[in-house]
Design a protein around this motif. Sequence first.
Motif, PDB file in Angstrom:
ATOM      1  N   VAL A  27       7.913   3.638  10.348  1.00  9.34           N
ATOM      2  CA  VAL A  27       7.762   4.256   9.032  1.00  9.34           C
ATOM      3  C   VAL A  27       7.520   3.236   7.928  1.00  9.34           C
ATOM      4  CG1 VAL A  27       9.103   6.305   9.642  1.00  9.34           C
ATOM      5  CG2 VAL A  27      10.275   4.288   8.714  1.00  9.34           C
ATOM      6  N   HIS A  28       7.785   1.956   8.203  1.00  7.76           N
ATOM      7  CA  HIS A  28       7.500   0.918   7.209  1.00  7.76           C
ATOM      8  C   HIS A  28       7.612  -0.434   7.889  1.00  7.76           C
ATOM      9  CE1 HIS A  28       6.654  -0.296   3.152  1.00  7.76           C
ATOM     10  NE2 HIS A  28       7.664  -1.136   3.128  1.00  7.76           N
ATOM     11  N   ALA A  29       7.037  -1.458   7.247  1.00  8.92           N
ATOM     12  CA  ALA A  29       7.130  -2.829   7.735  1.00  8.92           C
ATOM     13  C   ALA A  29       7.102  -3.777   6.554  1.00  8.92           C
ATOM     14  CB  ALA A  29       5.985  -3.146   8.700  1.00  8.92           C
ATOM     15  N   GLU A  30       7.795  -4.885   6.692  1.00  7.72           N
ATOM     16  CA  GLU A  30       7.831  -5.911   5.651  1.00  7.72           C
ATOM     17  C   GLU A  30       7.718  -7.280   6.299  1.00  7.72           C
ATOM     18  OE1 GLU A  30      10.600  -4.187   2.048  1.00  7.72           O
ATOM     19  OE2 GLU A  30      11.606  -5.178   3.732  1.00  7.72           O
ATOM     20  N   SER A  31       7.114  -8.220   5.596  1.00  6.26           N
ATOM     21  CA  SER A  31       7.022  -9.592   6.075  1.00  6.26           C
ATOM     22  C   SER A  31       6.894 -10.520   4.881  1.00  6.26           C
ATOM     23  CB  SER A  31       5.817  -9.776   7.000  1.00  6.26           C
ATOM     24  OG  SER A  31       5.619 -11.152   7.291  1.00  6.26           O
ATOM     25  N   PRO A  32       7.550 -11.685   4.924  1.00  2.84           N
ATOM     26  CA  PRO A  32       7.364 -12.663   3.844  1.00  2.84           C
ATOM     27  C   PRO A  32       5.920 -13.144   3.744  1.00  2.84           C
ATOM     28  CG  PRO A  32       9.285 -13.214   5.187  1.00  2.84           C
ATOM     29  CD  PRO A  32       8.552 -12.124   5.914  1.00  2.84           C
ATOM     30  N   ALA A  33       5.146 -12.994   4.822  1.00  3.48           N
ATOM     31  CA  ALA A  33       3.764 -13.461   4.821  1.00  3.48           C
ATOM     32  C   ALA A  33       2.791 -12.458   4.226  1.00  3.48           C
ATOM     33  CB  ALA A  33       3.331 -13.800   6.252  1.00  3.48           C
ATOM     34  N   ALA A  34       3.244 -11.240   3.939  1.00  4.49           N
ATOM     35  CA  ALA A  34       2.349 -10.187   3.457  1.00  4.49           C
ATOM     36  C   ALA A  34       2.843  -9.638   2.122  1.00  4.49           C
ATOM     37  CB  ALA A  34       2.270  -9.053   4.482  1.00  4.49           C
ATOM     38  N   PRO A  35       1.938  -9.396   1.169  1.00  3.08           N
ATOM     39  CA  PRO A  35       2.356  -8.765  -0.091  1.00  3.08           C
ATOM     40  C   PRO A  35       2.953  -7.386   0.187  1.00  3.08           C
ATOM     41  CG  PRO A  35       0.140  -9.671  -0.269  1.00  3.08           C
ATOM     42  CD  PRO A  35       0.509  -9.725   1.181  1.00  3.08           C
ATOM     43  N   GLY A  36       4.023  -7.063  -0.501  1.00  2.00           N
ATOM     44  CA  GLY A  36       4.640  -5.758  -0.320  1.00  2.00           C
ATOM     45  C   GLY A  36       3.806  -4.655  -0.942  1.00  2.00           C
ATOM     46  N   ILE A  37       4.190  -3.420  -0.655  1.00  4.04           N
ATOM     47  CA  ILE A  37       3.436  -2.283  -1.184  1.00  4.04           C
ATOM     48  C   ILE A  37       3.442  -2.285  -2.708  1.00  4.04           C
ATOM     49  CG2 ILE A  37       5.460  -0.755  -1.048  1.00  4.04           C
ATOM     50  CD1 ILE A  37       3.538   1.540  -0.432  1.00  4.04           C
ATOM     51  N   GLU A  38       4.508  -2.801  -3.332  1.00  2.34           N
ATOM     52  CA  GLU A  38       4.554  -2.840  -4.790  1.00  2.34           C
ATOM     53  C   GLU A  38       3.484  -3.767  -5.353  1.00  2.34           C
ATOM     54  OE1 GLU A  38       7.274  -6.103  -3.367  1.00  2.34           O
ATOM     55  OE2 GLU A  38       6.755  -4.049  -2.766  1.00  2.34           O
ATOM     56  N   VAL A  39       3.191  -4.881  -4.648  1.00  3.58           N
ATOM     57  CA  VAL A  39       2.147  -5.802  -5.098  1.00  3.58           C
ATOM     58  C   VAL A  39       0.782  -5.140  -4.975  1.00  3.58           C
ATOM     59  CG1 VAL A  39       1.030  -8.029  -4.683  1.00  3.58           C
ATOM     60  CG2 VAL A  39       3.516  -7.822  -4.487  1.00  3.58           C
ATOM     61  N   LEU A  40       0.539  -4.481  -3.847  1.00  2.00           N
ATOM     62  CA  LEU A  40      -0.754  -3.831  -3.642  1.00  2.00           C
ATOM     63  C   LEU A  40      -0.992  -2.728  -4.666  1.00  2.00           C
ATOM     64  CD1 LEU A  40      -0.798  -3.574   0.262  1.00  2.00           C
ATOM     65  CD2 LEU A  40      -1.681  -5.405  -1.198  1.00  2.00           C
ATOM     66  N   LEU A  41       0.074  -2.044  -5.069  1.00  2.00           N
ATOM     67  CA  LEU A  41      -0.070  -0.954  -6.030  1.00  2.00           C
ATOM     68  C   LEU A  41      -0.242  -1.459  -7.460  1.00  2.00           C
ATOM     69  CD1 LEU A  41       2.563   1.617  -4.722  1.00  2.00           C
ATOM     70  CD2 LEU A  41       0.090   1.968  -4.842  1.00  2.00           C
ATOM     71  N   THR A  42       0.499  -2.492  -7.829  1.00  2.05           N
ATOM     72  CA  THR A  42       0.507  -2.930  -9.227  1.00  2.05           C
ATOM     73  C   THR A  42      -0.560  -3.970  -9.545  1.00  2.05           C
ATOM     74  OG1 THR A  42       2.208  -4.611  -8.757  1.00  2.05           O
ATOM     75  CG2 THR A  42       2.966  -2.435  -9.457  1.00  2.05           C
ATOM     76  N   ALA A  43      -0.922  -4.823  -8.582  1.00  2.00           N
ATOM     77  CA  ALA A  43      -1.876  -5.902  -8.873  1.00  2.00           C
ATOM     78  C   ALA A  43      -3.238  -5.353  -9.261  1.00  2.00           C
ATOM     79  CB  ALA A  43      -2.004  -6.835  -7.669  1.00  2.00           C
ATOM     80  N   GLY A  44      -3.641  -4.248  -8.642  1.00  4.04           N
ATOM     81  CA  GLY A  44      -4.941  -3.663  -8.966  1.00  4.04           C
ATOM     82  C   GLY A  44      -4.913  -2.751 -10.172  1.00  4.04           C
ATOM     83  N   GLY A  45      -3.744  -2.576 -10.768  1.00  3.76           N
ATOM     84  CA  GLY A  45      -3.639  -1.751 -11.958  1.00  3.76           C
ATOM     85  C   GLY A  45      -3.451  -0.275 -11.686  1.00  3.76           C
ATOM     86  N   ARG A  46      -3.338   0.122 -10.423  1.00  2.59           N
ATOM     87  CA  ARG A  46      -3.154   1.549 -10.128  1.00  2.59           C
ATOM     88  C   ARG A  46      -1.787   2.036 -10.590  1.00  2.59           C
ATOM     89  NH1 ARG A  46      -2.595   5.544 -10.737  1.00  2.59           N
ATOM     90  NH2 ARG A  46      -3.014   7.485  -9.626  1.00  2.59           N
ATOM     91  N   LEU A  47      -0.796   1.150 -10.557  1.00  2.00           N
ATOM     92  CA  LEU A  47       0.550   1.513 -10.983  1.00  2.00           C
ATOM     93  C   LEU A  47       1.090   0.404 -11.872  1.00  2.00           C
ATOM     94  CD1 LEU A  47       2.945   3.531 -10.550  1.00  2.00           C
ATOM     95  CD2 LEU A  47       3.703   2.019  -8.704  1.00  2.00           C
ATOM     96  N   ARG A  48       1.636   0.770 -12.999  1.00  2.00           N
ATOM     97  CA  ARG A  48       2.216  -0.219 -13.898  1.00  2.00           C
ATOM     98  C   ARG A  48       3.524  -0.755 -13.314  1.00  2.00           C
ATOM     99  NH1 ARG A  48       1.051  -0.178 -19.440  1.00  2.00           N
ATOM    100  NH2 ARG A  48       3.279  -0.488 -19.831  1.00  2.00           N
ATOM    101  N   ALA A  49       3.808  -2.009 -13.617  1.00  2.00           N
ATOM    102  CA  ALA A  49       5.017  -2.627 -13.083  1.00  2.00           C
ATOM    103  C   ALA A  49       6.263  -1.895 -13.554  1.00  2.00           C
ATOM    104  CB  ALA A  49       5.075  -4.104 -13.493  1.00  2.00           C
ATOM    105  N   ASP A  50       6.263  -1.421 -14.792  1.00  2.00           N
ATOM    106  CA  ASP A  50       7.450  -0.715 -15.279  1.00  2.00           C
ATOM    107  C   ASP A  50       7.612   0.627 -14.576  1.00  2.00           C
ATOM    108  OD1 ASP A  50       5.280   0.502 -16.431  1.00  2.00           O
ATOM    109  OD2 ASP A  50       6.032   0.414 -18.485  1.00  2.00           O
ATOM    110  N   GLY A  51       6.487   1.244 -14.151  1.00  2.00           N
ATOM    111  CA  GLY A  51       6.580   2.481 -13.381  1.00  2.00           C
ATOM    112  C   GLY A  51       7.201   2.256 -12.025  1.00  2.00           C
TER     113      GLY A  51
END
Length: 250
Positions: free
Chosen positions: A29-53
Amino acid sequence: MLLRLAAERATGALLRDRGTLYLVDGQVVHAESPAAPGIEVLLTAGGRLRADGWQEALREAGAQGRVGRHLVDSGRLSGGELEICHLGALYDAAYFALAPSSGPSRFRYGVAHWIGPVRPVAAEAVERETLRRRTLLDRLWAHPETDTSPVVPVRRSAGSRTAPRQRAVLDLADGVRTPADIARALGRPAFHTLVDVRRLAAAGLVETPRTDSGAIAPLPPPDVARVMSTSADPDVALLRRLRDALEATL
């Protein structure tokens, strides 16, 4: 071990040297790794989701393990957007978490992730995609040491041509940043950055690190142009597979 846990329909967290996979009833259902950007980075870096959201969702729903559901219910993301981004982050982190390792694997029963239920993936599909990605990288440039070493650019000649994605990687290559660092800075999946780095290494545009024996890597192969031009954007094939995976569960 992952397939055995899937057969047992286990729920919990599979901890490995380079990442963690979360299972519910044997499905990933989910995976995390120090070598990969987390889902929060993928969502916020492109501007789709604001960091405060994102921070608001963590505060309101993190303790209940319903961050994903909160993002959709609050209207910050559509269900489809969340599912596609989540699947991309899951496969990205799983590639590193399932990498060959000499360290022990541990499973903690009952552990859940704060993102909550989004779209489960069969363990067999995660393993199959991980192997496919490893094969692809080796076919591009069979020097895995480029994946973890600082990316050192080589002086480009006037006739050097690179795709926009690869040029963005080169612009951040400073001999200090690793591919993982560059992926986070660009807000891109780490695996896609590895593809770009290996293509650049095959073309002689970034250095291939010396092996443990001190030997210098061989010169680029004669079919560099094919390596650089074929499937220049790995997102297209990935999106097709994510679409197929979503449709198969409807």
